[in-house]
Design a protein around this motif. Sequence first.
Motif, PDB file in Angstrom:
ATOM      1  N   ILE A 154       1.981  50.509  57.371  1.00 51.11           N
ATOM      2  CA  ILE A 154       2.441  49.483  58.304  1.00 51.11           C
ATOM      3  C   ILE A 154       2.505  48.115  57.632  1.00 51.11           C
ATOM      4  N   GLU A 155       1.568  47.835  56.732  1.00 51.45           N
ATOM      5  CA  GLU A 155       1.617  46.572  55.988  1.00 51.45           C
ATOM      6  C   GLU A 155       2.873  46.514  55.114  1.00 51.45           C
ATOM      7  N   LYS A 156       3.220  47.637  54.489  1.00 50.57           N
ATOM      8  CA  LYS A 156       4.444  47.700  53.685  1.00 50.57           C
ATOM      9  C   LYS A 156       5.671  47.533  54.583  1.00 50.57           C
ATOM     10  N   ALA A 157       5.634  48.144  55.763  1.00 48.72           N
ATOM     11  CA  ALA A 157       6.754  48.040  56.700  1.00 48.72           C
ATOM     12  C   ALA A 157       6.951  46.593  57.154  1.00 48.72           C
ATOM     13  N   LYS A 158       5.862  45.897  57.389  1.00 46.51           N
ATOM     14  CA  LYS A 158       5.958  44.485  57.810  1.00 46.51           C
ATOM     15  C   LYS A 158       6.660  43.649  56.737  1.00 46.51           C
ATOM     16  N   GLN A 159       6.416  43.950  55.488  1.00 48.78           N
ATOM     17  CA  GLN A 159       7.090  43.240  54.395  1.00 48.78           C
ATOM     18  C   GLN A 159       8.585  43.535  54.392  1.00 48.78           C
ATOM     19  N   LEU A 160       8.936  44.812  54.611  1.00 50.39           N
ATOM     20  CA  LEU A 160      10.350  45.200  54.607  1.00 50.39           C
ATOM     21  C   LEU A 160      11.100  44.606  55.801  1.00 50.39           C
ATOM     22  N   LEU A 161      10.401  44.436  56.900  1.00 48.73           N
ATOM     23  CA  LEU A 161      11.041  43.900  58.104  1.00 48.73           C
ATOM     24  C   LEU A 161      11.351  42.410  57.993  1.00 48.73           C
ATOM     25  N   LEU A 162      10.870  41.780  56.929  1.00 53.21           N
ATOM     26  CA  LEU A 162      11.160  40.364  56.721  1.00 53.21           C
ATOM     27  C   LEU A 162      12.642  40.113  56.445  1.00 53.21           C
ATOM     28  N   THR A 196      10.916  46.400  66.136  1.00 55.05           N
ATOM     29  CA  THR A 196      12.034  45.529  66.526  1.00 55.05           C
ATOM     30  C   THR A 196      11.526  44.188  67.049  1.00 55.05           C
ATOM     31  N   GLU A 197      10.501  44.239  67.896  1.00 56.17           N
ATOM     32  CA  GLU A 197       9.916  43.009  68.434  1.00 56.17           C
ATOM     33  C   GLU A 197       9.321  42.159  67.305  1.00 56.17           C
ATOM     34  N   TYR A 198       8.690  42.821  66.352  1.00 57.59           N
ATOM     35  CA  TYR A 198       8.092  42.100  65.224  1.00 57.59           C
ATOM     36  C   TYR A 198       9.170  41.380  64.420  1.00 57.59           C
ATOM     37  N   ARG A 199      10.253  42.092  64.146  1.00 53.22           N
ATOM     38  CA  ARG A 199      11.359  41.489  63.375  1.00 53.22           C
ATOM     39  C   ARG A 199      11.988  40.336  64.156  1.00 53.22           C
ATOM     40  N   ASN A 200      12.208  40.525  65.447  1.00 56.67           N
ATOM     41  CA  ASN A 200      12.813  39.470  66.263  1.00 56.67           C
ATOM     42  C   ASN A 200      11.938  38.216  66.305  1.00 56.67           C
ATOM     43  N   GLN A 201      10.634  38.418  66.384  1.00 58.36           N
ATOM     44  CA  GLN A 201       9.712  37.280  66.390  1.00 58.36           C
ATOM     45  C   GLN A 201       9.800  36.514  65.076  1.00 58.36           C
ATOM     46  N   LEU A 202       9.892  37.265  63.962  1.00 60.18           N
ATOM     47  CA  LEU A 202       9.989  36.623  62.653  1.00 60.18           C
ATOM     48  C   LEU A 202      11.259  35.779  62.546  1.00 60.18           C
ATOM     49  N   PHE A 203      12.379  36.357  62.966  1.00 64.21           N
ATOM     50  CA  PHE A 203      13.659  35.649  62.877  1.00 64.21           C
ATOM     51  C   PHE A 203      13.681  34.440  63.804  1.00 64.21           C
ATOM     52  N   LEU A 204      13.056  34.580  64.979  1.00 61.14           N
ATOM     53  CA  LEU A 204      13.009  33.472  65.923  1.00 61.14           C
ATOM     54  C   LEU A 204      12.202  32.307  65.347  1.00 61.14           C
ATOM     55  N   GLU A 205      11.079  32.639  64.721  1.00 62.70           N
ATOM     56  CA  GLU A 205      10.238  31.602  64.114  1.00 62.70           C
ATOM     57  C   GLU A 205      10.945  30.939  62.932  1.00 62.70           C
ATOM     58  N   THR A 206      11.744  31.738  62.200  1.00 66.11           N
ATOM     59  CA  THR A 206      12.451  31.203  61.034  1.00 66.11           C
ATOM     60  C   THR A 206      13.568  30.259  61.453  1.00 66.11           C
ATOM     61  N   ARG A 207      14.316  30.666  62.491  1.00 68.99           N
ATOM     62  CA  ARG A 207      15.467  29.878  62.922  1.00 68.99           C
ATOM     63  C   ARG A 207      15.068  28.690  63.800  1.00 68.99           C
ATOM     64  N   ASN A 208      13.906  28.815  64.461  1.00 71.76           N
ATOM     65  CA  ASN A 208      13.449  27.738  65.340  1.00 71.76           C
ATOM     66  C   ASN A 208      12.012  27.362  64.983  1.00 71.76           C
ATOM     67  N   PRO A 209      11.828  26.720  63.844  1.00 69.75           N
ATOM     68  CA  PRO A 209      10.474  26.342  63.449  1.00 69.75           C
ATOM     69  C   PRO A 209       9.880  25.368  64.452  1.00 69.75           C
ATOM     70  N   PRO A 210       8.549  25.427  64.657  1.00 67.66           N
ATOM     71  CA  PRO A 210       7.913  24.521  65.637  1.00 67.66           C
ATOM     72  C   PRO A 210       8.114  23.064  65.253  1.00 67.66           C
ATOM     73  N   GLN A 211       8.420  22.224  66.240  1.00 68.42           N
ATOM     74  CA  GLN A 211       8.660  20.808  66.004  1.00 68.42           C
ATOM     75  C   GLN A 211       7.334  20.067  65.925  1.00 68.42           C
ATOM     76  N   ASN A 212       7.279  19.107  65.057  1.00 70.94           N
ATOM     77  CA  ASN A 212       6.075  18.279  64.939  1.00 70.94           C
ATOM     78  C   ASN A 212       6.032  17.326  66.122  1.00 70.94           C
ATOM     79  N   SER A 213       4.982  17.440  66.931  1.00 67.91           N
ATOM     80  CA  SER A 213       4.878  16.621  68.151  1.00 67.91           C
ATOM     81  C   SER A 213       4.153  15.312  67.906  1.00 67.91           C
ATOM     82  N   ASP A 214       3.778  15.072  66.663  1.00 64.29           N
ATOM     83  CA  ASP A 214       3.055  13.849  66.352  1.00 64.29           C
ATOM     84  C   ASP A 214       4.052  12.694  66.179  1.00 64.29           C
TER      85      ASP A 214
END
Length: 217
Positions: A154-162, A196-214
């Motif tokens: 599963i750790e190897k799979a997580k790398q491939l799903l990147l 699929t959910e794991y991959r979608n979360q990764l892509f979402l975080e990549t395309r919409n990085p958290p904004q600095n609220s400071d």
Amino acid sequence: MYTTHPNQALSLLTSNLDGVIILNIEQWIAIRDNDKTYDGSFYYALTTTKTVCRPSCTARTPNPEHVIIYKSIDAAIREGFRPCTRCKADQIDWKGYKEEVTKDAAAYIEEHYQETISLHLLSEILQKNPYYIQRCFKAIKGTTPLNYLHQIRIEKAKQLLLSEDLSVTETGFETGYNDSTHFSLKFKELTGVSPTEYRNQLFLETRNPPQNSDHSP
């Protein structure tokens, strides 16, 4: 080497000695053949020398009438037997020995995680009793060899799903799962989400990085 007529041996091996664990045919063959795959699964003590050995001990094959079987080295020692100096039976339960067995098993799993691996296969590779390998592995790593195999996969799979180079099904195949459903179930069991959910979360975080609220002046 001690020999007896087959019928006589069978009679000796299936008799009980005042509640002592019965020496069965399988155990006797292991002792006779110095079979190290049985090391850790049982020990045999000799009433003549008052020593306790592991099955692989290369000392002279004993007379089965003088053999007592124990499940642990400690039980034999409590009964007054001393560890054999030839096979060092007491060292097989030493933590360092268990760590060595576990390290060898883990190394094989990490290198061959894409292949079909079973406890029986590890037994053949390491030349150790499968149940002893299981006990060592769980004592040292806190999990079984099979669970460790899934963790590595599963750790190897997580790398491939990147990346999007492989589909979820192909990712499963690349990490040793021949069934995409089994892969998805095992992935969710260990991560809490589907591949699929794991991959979608990764892509979402990549395309919409958290904004600095400071808001600094």
